[in-house]
Design a protein around this motif. Structure first.
Motif, PDB file in Angstrom:
ATOM      1  N   GLN A 628       4.213   3.866   7.093  1.00  0.00           N
ATOM      2  CA  GLN A 628       4.005   2.910   8.191  1.00  0.00           C
ATOM      3  C   GLN A 628       5.315   2.190   8.481  1.00  0.00           C
ATOM      4  O   GLN A 628       5.921   1.601   7.576  1.00  0.00           O
ATOM      5  CB  GLN A 628       2.914   1.903   7.827  1.00  0.00           C
ATOM      6  CG  GLN A 628       2.556   1.024   9.009  1.00  0.00           C
ATOM      7  CD  GLN A 628       1.392   0.093   8.732  1.00  0.00           C
ATOM      8  OE1 GLN A 628       1.202  -0.351   7.588  1.00  0.00           O
ATOM      9  NE2 GLN A 628       0.608  -0.208   9.765  1.00  0.00           N
ATOM     10  N   ARG A 646      -2.319   8.712   0.330  1.00  0.00           N
ATOM     11  CA  ARG A 646      -3.571   9.239   0.888  1.00  0.00           C
ATOM     12  C   ARG A 646      -4.064  10.375   0.006  1.00  0.00           C
ATOM     13  O   ARG A 646      -3.272  11.118  -0.575  1.00  0.00           O
ATOM     14  CB  ARG A 646      -3.353   9.774   2.311  1.00  0.00           C
ATOM     15  CG  ARG A 646      -2.941   8.731   3.316  1.00  0.00           C
ATOM     16  CD  ARG A 646      -4.111   7.760   3.565  1.00  0.00           C
ATOM     17  NE  ARG A 646      -3.733   6.675   4.470  1.00  0.00           N
ATOM     18  CZ  ARG A 646      -3.367   5.464   4.070  1.00  0.00           C
ATOM     19  NH1 ARG A 646      -3.307   5.169   2.783  1.00  0.00           N
ATOM     20  NH2 ARG A 646      -3.063   4.524   4.933  1.00  0.00           N
ATOM     21  N   ASN A 701       4.606   0.796  -3.002  1.00  0.00           N
ATOM     22  CA  ASN A 701       3.751  -0.112  -3.797  1.00  0.00           C
ATOM     23  C   ASN A 701       3.808   0.278  -5.288  1.00  0.00           C
ATOM     24  O   ASN A 701       3.669   1.441  -5.629  1.00  0.00           O
ATOM     25  CB  ASN A 701       2.300  -0.016  -3.341  1.00  0.00           C
ATOM     26  CG  ASN A 701       2.101  -0.637  -1.975  1.00  0.00           C
ATOM     27  OD1 ASN A 701       2.111  -1.844  -1.828  1.00  0.00           O
ATOM     28  ND2 ASN A 701       1.973   0.212  -0.959  1.00  0.00           N
ATOM     29  N   ASP A 763       4.177  -8.532  -2.338  1.00  0.00           N
ATOM     30  CA  ASP A 763       3.109  -8.054  -1.452  1.00  0.00           C
ATOM     31  C   ASP A 763       1.957  -9.057  -1.408  1.00  0.00           C
ATOM     32  O   ASP A 763       1.770  -9.829  -2.354  1.00  0.00           O
ATOM     33  CB  ASP A 763       2.602  -6.713  -2.018  1.00  0.00           C
ATOM     34  CG  ASP A 763       1.955  -5.862  -0.947  1.00  0.00           C
ATOM     35  OD1 ASP A 763       1.922  -6.290   0.215  1.00  0.00           O
ATOM     36  OD2 ASP A 763       1.475  -4.751  -1.292  1.00  0.00           O
ATOM     37  N   GLU A 823      -1.574  -6.661  14.640  1.00  0.00           N
ATOM     38  CA  GLU A 823      -2.329  -5.721  15.459  1.00  0.00           C
ATOM     39  C   GLU A 823      -2.186  -5.998  16.949  1.00  0.00           C
ATOM     40  O   GLU A 823      -2.475  -5.137  17.774  1.00  0.00           O
ATOM     41  CB  GLU A 823      -3.815  -5.777  15.067  1.00  0.00           C
ATOM     42  CG  GLU A 823      -4.068  -5.257  13.671  1.00  0.00           C
ATOM     43  CD  GLU A 823      -5.537  -5.205  13.321  1.00  0.00           C
ATOM     44  OE1 GLU A 823      -6.376  -5.598  14.128  1.00  0.00           O
ATOM     45  OE2 GLU A 823      -5.847  -4.764  12.184  1.00  0.00           O
ATOM     46  N   TYR A 842      -0.669  -2.147  12.972  1.00  0.00           N
ATOM     47  CA  TYR A 842      -1.133  -1.146  13.937  1.00  0.00           C
ATOM     48  C   TYR A 842      -0.519  -1.363  15.316  1.00  0.00           C
ATOM     49  O   TYR A 842      -0.402  -0.432  16.105  1.00  0.00           O
ATOM     50  CB  TYR A 842      -2.664  -1.224  14.063  1.00  0.00           C
ATOM     51  CG  TYR A 842      -3.430  -0.838  12.804  1.00  0.00           C
ATOM     52  CD1 TYR A 842      -2.789  -0.201  11.738  1.00  0.00           C
ATOM     53  CD2 TYR A 842      -4.795  -1.092  12.695  1.00  0.00           C
ATOM     54  CE1 TYR A 842      -3.496   0.137  10.593  1.00  0.00           C
ATOM     55  CE2 TYR A 842      -5.514  -0.745  11.566  1.00  0.00           C
ATOM     56  CZ  TYR A 842      -4.851  -0.140  10.502  1.00  0.00           C
ATOM     57  OH  TYR A 842      -5.529   0.207   9.381  1.00  0.00           O
TER      58      TYR A 842
HETATM   59  N1  C2E Z   1      -6.459  -3.776   9.194  1.00  0.00           N
HETATM   60  C1  C2E Z   1      -5.207  -3.428   9.261  1.00  0.00           C
HETATM   61  N2  C2E Z   1      -4.671  -2.772   8.191  1.00  0.00           N
HETATM   62  C2  C2E Z   1      -3.355  -2.428   8.264  1.00  0.00           C
HETATM   63  C3  C2E Z   1      -2.539  -2.724   9.331  1.00  0.00           C
HETATM   64  N3  C2E Z   1      -1.288  -2.253   9.101  1.00  0.00           N
HETATM   65  C4  C2E Z   1      -1.339  -1.683   7.897  1.00  0.00           C
HETATM   66  N4  C2E Z   1      -2.579  -1.785   7.360  1.00  0.00           N
HETATM   67  C5  C2E Z   1      -3.097  -1.377   6.019  1.00  0.00           C
HETATM   68  O1  C2E Z   1      -2.733  -2.360   5.153  1.00  0.00           O
HETATM   69  C6  C2E Z   1      -2.497  -1.841   3.847  1.00  0.00           C
HETATM   70  C7  C2E Z   1      -1.173  -2.307   3.422  1.00  0.00           C
HETATM   71  O2  C2E Z   1      -0.915  -1.945   2.187  1.00  0.00           O
HETATM   72  P1  C2E Z   1      -1.013  -2.887   0.960  1.00  0.00           P
HETATM   73  O3  C2E Z   1      -1.280  -4.277   1.358  1.00  0.00           O
HETATM   74  O4  C2E Z   1       0.170  -2.631   0.106  1.00  0.00           O
HETATM   75  O5  C2E Z   1      -2.321  -2.333   0.245  1.00  0.00           O
HETATM   76  C8  C2E Z   1      -2.350  -1.041  -0.264  1.00  0.00           C
HETATM   77  C9  C2E Z   1      -1.806  -0.912  -1.604  1.00  0.00           C
HETATM   78  O6  C2E Z   1      -2.104  -2.053  -2.310  1.00  0.00           O
HETATM   79  C10 C2E Z   1      -2.576   0.245  -2.140  1.00  0.00           C
HETATM   80  N5  C2E Z   1      -1.707   1.458  -2.089  1.00  0.00           N
HETATM   81  C11 C2E Z   1      -1.529   2.326  -1.068  1.00  0.00           C
HETATM   82  N6  C2E Z   1      -0.678   3.250  -1.468  1.00  0.00           N
HETATM   83  C12 C2E Z   1      -0.299   2.983  -2.739  1.00  0.00           C
HETATM   84  C13 C2E Z   1       0.600   3.590  -3.643  1.00  0.00           C
HETATM   85  O7  C2E Z   1       1.254   4.579  -3.371  1.00  0.00           O
HETATM   86  N7  C2E Z   1       0.701   2.999  -4.850  1.00  0.00           N
HETATM   87  C14 C2E Z   1       0.010   1.875  -5.153  1.00  0.00           C
HETATM   88  N8  C2E Z   1       0.164   1.347  -6.379  1.00  0.00           N
HETATM   89  N9  C2E Z   1      -0.817   1.277  -4.329  1.00  0.00           N
HETATM   90  C15 C2E Z   1      -0.954   1.842  -3.100  1.00  0.00           C
HETATM   91  O8  C2E Z   1      -3.682   0.461  -1.374  1.00  0.00           O
HETATM   92  C16 C2E Z   1      -3.764  -0.582  -0.433  1.00  0.00           C
HETATM   93  C17 C2E Z   1      -4.410  -0.111   0.792  1.00  0.00           C
HETATM   94  O9  C2E Z   1      -3.679   0.803   1.425  1.00  0.00           O
HETATM   95  P2  C2E Z   1      -4.045   1.337   2.835  1.00  0.00           P
HETATM   96  O10 C2E Z   1      -5.480   1.686   2.883  1.00  0.00           O
HETATM   97  O11 C2E Z   1      -3.066   2.376   3.114  1.00  0.00           O
HETATM   98  O12 C2E Z   1      -3.836   0.140   3.706  1.00  0.00           O
HETATM   99  C18 C2E Z   1      -2.588  -0.315   4.038  1.00  0.00           C
HETATM  100  C19 C2E Z   1      -2.403  -0.158   5.522  1.00  0.00           C
HETATM  101  O13 C2E Z   1      -2.977   0.994   6.056  1.00  0.00           O
HETATM  102  C20 C2E Z   1      -3.116  -3.396  10.455  1.00  0.00           C
HETATM  103  O14 C2E Z   1      -2.491  -3.719  11.457  1.00  0.00           O
HETATM  104  N10 C2E Z   1      -4.437  -3.756  10.359  1.00  0.00           N
END
Ligand code: C2E
Length: 863
Positions: A628, A646, A701, A763, A823, A842
């Protein structure tokens, strides 16, 4: 001529009489038998006048027996063999009775002779004069009588003759009797001496044995012959010789002595003797001593042993009490010092009373019954009694009672050994409490909860009622614990438990399951609709701000509720269900109450499945990274990318990171997955640069587990080297809570990363337990405002204010700020206005797979 002849007769008579007297004296002096002497006296009397016959009778008991009457016939002897000493019992019986001369001139007419006159007449005798033989004026020894053939009384001369014969006879009798007495005395002494079972001996003035009895020689084990030449010092134990010699000297000087000493026998056997020394006087002079000894060796040993036993019992650590069971109410006859110490009652206060006074006013009949039965059957018994000391305090008495027989084997006493087990009882109680309670809060623990749950579920089913279980878990407690320390955390738990405790009714059970988890069991639920109110009250009680160690604090909780139904077979199932519901409450934003639903189980199963599938996912290369973009707020220029993981499962399809990352963390698989992400993201970033597509900072992350691992920084450095990506193009996104664990080590790692040129972003800033203190101390680059603040930024003044405050504070600390979850244009504009440095969301782009990102990059135009 005539005159001369008469003088000669008289002279001859006198001479003969003198010779006879001389003869009698000789007989007496040579101790001739009494009968012979008395016969000589009779003959002397008869020689005086041929017309008279003499007779001596001796007293035997209350009768007279003829001892000598040489001129009387055997039939006379037989007839007067036993004449009573009485009135009218002939001349002799009467004379002995009256102790005076009795003269009977004619036996045929005198009433004294009524019984015996025939016998006298047949001897041709008529008169009988009898004189008593009196010794010491009063003691009648017998009688001396003269019989005459003519009826007349005695002339003067005859009376003198009788008196003289009486003196001779009395003398002879007395001497014989004296000799007899002496003889008897000597024999008695010999018996006393010779047959005495105890040693008796005679020592001469110098201390040599002159004689010793058999018992003495046996004790000393020396033959009699040798002993009589031995000095007493030979047998006395050396160390006691001086003392014994003094006793001997004292006895030989006339003072009897009694003492105890030790002697050695010939073969070396030691004996303890009790000795009495009595001086021996002969003719007014001390010629030696008589010693009498008593062997008290056994007695002394027994006494010594008894004294030892008594001292041992007295000194015993255990209380000892002896009661006499032959007496009414079995009084105590002995108590030792330990008894006095345990009970506070002195010997004086205890002896004579029955033991029951230790039981105070209450009587533990159940414990006393075995004692009663044991005493009845004379058996031993061990019981634990609740007793009271004199000061009224309770003590637990482990009492062992044992019967004591007397010499004949009859049980007369009981001995009681007491052990004060109050401490042990207390300890057992504590152990039992600890086994069923939580140490920190004193609440029932899981095992006690299980017991109560089982009981209550059964009872409720009988009453057609229900049991409810509320699973309460504090929100964000881990953070409090990590940031403020375990002691602080413990105090929070204590205060929270007290608050929940105030909300429960009698019969409810509040248990601590460990950590920040509590279970509240509510039995007898009639209306389940009330449960929500109950749970709400608990939530309010917990969330009311409170002070811990001077620090103001507010904490919320999530509650799951389950209620028993007929399908439940294992009551703990209710706890599991409430736990699942509580998880749902957490997922739904915490600080709320959720009821258990069957679907939650499905969800739980799904999580378990996920866990299994996750293990395969790495091998099967089911992971993919989405990226992103992040833009600079002022210019709109692209500055970075956030790599987001993912998972495309071949069967389940897309699985979101919020779903699987927590499970990967739980299982530890996050280490491997995280490393894969780092390598993948770094490689891709390098590839973007190599291909000239973009020069951006790649944010990744990082999980706490991954970061805390030893060698994390070194491995990251190696990876970047391997893929040849300069560290300045790499950024780590760490959560607040991660930074607070093991802070010194964290600082050390961050400094190392900083040196390498890798940047660090915090974060989800603002959602945790934000401590400004650590921001100052840590070498950070960027704060990422959590999207929950950005959501309502435009409409919610508070969120706007927080966002502004975060930005201002970060800039003061020379940190950049990035807002996530942007957003809308309005959000973007407002953030820009608030001088937020970077934006992500987004509004600019959703997370994109590599191919789509590259299209985005090619087409992106900063607005
Ligand atoms: N509603 C909304 N959401 C938005 C927007 N822009 C970005 N996001 C979402 O916000 C989350 C941001 O990641 P995070 O806070 O680090 O939160 C992440 C992070 O804590 C964890 N994560 C994802 N990838 C990894 C990784 O490779 N390693 C680790 N340890 N954690 C991960 O999973 C969480 C969720 O990831 P995602 O589902 O990808 O969800 C991501 C992203 O898709 C927006 O405008 N509106």
């Amino acid at each position: 001529m005539y005159a001369v002849a008469r003088d000669v007769t008289k002279l001859v008579k006198a001479e003969r009489y003198q010779q006879a007297q001389q003869h009698i004296l000789e007989l007496i002096s040579v101790e001739k038998p009494l009968a012979e002497i008395l016969t000589a006296i009779c003959l002397m009397a008869e020689a005086h006048n041929p017309a008279i016959k003499a007779c001596v009778m001796l007293k035997v008991d209350q009768h007279l027996q003829i001892t000598s009457a040489p001129s009387l016939s055997p039939s006379y002897h037989a007839a007067l063999a036993n004449v009573p000493i009485a009135h009218n019992a002939g001349s002799c019986g009467t004379a002995a009775f009256e102790k005076s001369l009795v003269v009977v001139e004619d036996v045929t007419t005198d009433p004294k002779w009524l019984q015996y006159s025939d016998v006298v007449l047949s001897e041709k005798l008529t008169a009988c004069w009898s004189m008593p033989l009196v010794f010491n004026e009063d003691n009648v020894l017998g009688t001396f009588a003269l019989y005459c053939d003519s009826a007349r009384g005695p002339v003067e001369e005859e009376l003198e003759l009788m008196a003289s014969c009486c003196r001779f006879a009395a003398n002879a009798i007395e001497q014989v009797q004296q000799k007899q007495l002496l003889n008897e005395g000597e024999q008695r002494f010999r018996s006393l001496y010779q047959f005495n079972p105890q040693p008796v001996y005679v020592l001469d003035k110098q201390g040599y044995f002159s004689n010793i009895n058999n018992a003495g020689s046996q004790l000393l084990e020396w033959p009699l012959v040798e002993l009589t030449k031995m000095h007493f010092s030979r047998v006395i134990l050396n160390e006691q010789l001086a003392e014994v010699t003094e006793y001997f000297s004292s006895a030989i000087s006339g003072s009897p002595e009694s003492f105890e000493t030790s002697i050695l026998s010939r073969t070396g056997n030691q004996h303890e003797l009790q000795i009495t020394l009595i001086p021996t006087w002969i003719d007014g002079e001390i010629v030696g001593v008589i010693g009498m000894a008593k062997d008290v060796t056994q007695h002394l040993q027994t006494e010594k042993q008894l004294r030892l036993f008594k001292r041992a019992v007295d000194a015993s650590y255990n209380g000892v009490v002896i009661s006499d069971i032959t007496q009414p109410d079995m009084p105590i006859t002995y108590v030792n010092s330990a008894f006095e110490k345990f009970t506070g009652y002195s010997k004086k206060e205890s002896i004579g009373r029955n033991c029951r006074f230790l039981q105070g006013t209450e009587r533990d009949e159940l414990a006393i019954e075995p004692i009663r039965l044991a005493i009845e059957s004379k058996q031993e018994v061990s019981v634990i009694l609740k007793n009271y000391r004199k000061d009224g305090t309770l003590f637990w008495n482990n009492l062992y009672l044992s019967p004591v027989p007397d010499e004949a084997g009859a049980i007369t006493h009981y001995i009681g050994i007491q052990t004060d087990i109050t401490e042990q009882k207390k300890y057992e109680k504590e152990l039992a409490f600890n086994a069923s309670h939580d140490l920190l809060t004193g609440l029932p623990n899981r095992s006690l909860l299980r017991d109560r749950l089982v009981q209550n579920v059964k009872a409720s089913a009988r009453h057609k009622e229900k049991v409810a279980v509320l699973f309460i878990d504090l929100d964000g407690f881990k953070l409090i614990n990590d940031s403020l320390g375990h002691l602080f955390g413990d105090e929070v738990i204590r205060q929270v438990s007290a608050r929940i405790n105030k909300q429960i009714r009698p019969g409810d059970t509040l248990a601590r399951m460990g950590g920040d988890e509590f279970v509240l069991m509510l039995p007898d639920i009639k209306d389940i609709n009330q449960l929500n109110d109950h749970a709400e009250r608990v939530l309010i009680a917990i969330s009311t701000p409170f002070k811990v160690s001077g620090r103001e604090l507010q904490i919320t909780a999530s509650i799951g509720i389950s209620v028993s139904n007929n399908d439940i077979t294992e009551p703990m199932e209710l706890v599991k269900q409430a736990d699942l519901a509580m998880y749902q409450a957490k997922r739904l934003g915490r600080n709320n109450v959720q009821w258990y639903q069957a679907e939650m189980e499905i969800l739980q199963n799904k999580r378990l499945n996920l866990r299994a599938m996750l293990k395969q996912a790495i091998e099967n290369q089911e992971f993919e990274l989405y990226y992103q973009p992040q833009v600079e707020a002022g210019s709109g220029r692209l500055v970075g990318l956030e790599a987001l993981l993912r998972w495309q499962h071949p069967v389940q399809g897309f699985i979101g990171p919020d779903e699987f990352i927590p499970i990967a963390e739980e299982t530890g698989l996050i280490i491997e997955i995280g490393q894969w992400v780092i390598e993948q993201a770094a490689t891709y970033n390098r590839s973007l640069q190599q291909r000239g597509l973009a020069e951006l900072v790649m944010a990744v992350n990082i999980s706490s587990l991954q970061f805390q691992r030893e060698g994390f920084v070194e491995q990251l450095e190696q990876t970047l080297n391997k893929v040849q990506l300069a560290p300045k193009w790499f950024e780590l996104e760490l959560t607040e809570s991660l930074l607070l664990e093991n802070i010194e080590q964290v600082i050390h790692k961050l400094q190392h990363l900083k040196q390498l040129g890798i940047s660090i972003a915090i974060d989800d800033f603002g959602t945790g337990f934000s401590s400004l203190n650590y921001l100052k101390r840590l070498p950070l680059d960027k704060l990422k405002i959590d999207k929950s603040f950005i959501n309502d930024l435009v409409t919610d003044k508070k969120d706007a204010a927080i966002t502004r405050a975060i930005i201002a504070m970060a800039h003061q600390l020379e940190l950049k700020v990035i807002a996530e979850g942007v957003e809308t244009l309005a959000q973007s504009t407002l953030l820009q206005k608030n001088v937020c440095d970077e934006l992500q969301g987004y509004f600019f782009s959703r997370p994109l797979p590599a191919d789509k990102l590259e299209v985005f990059l090619k087409n992106y135009l900063p607005s």
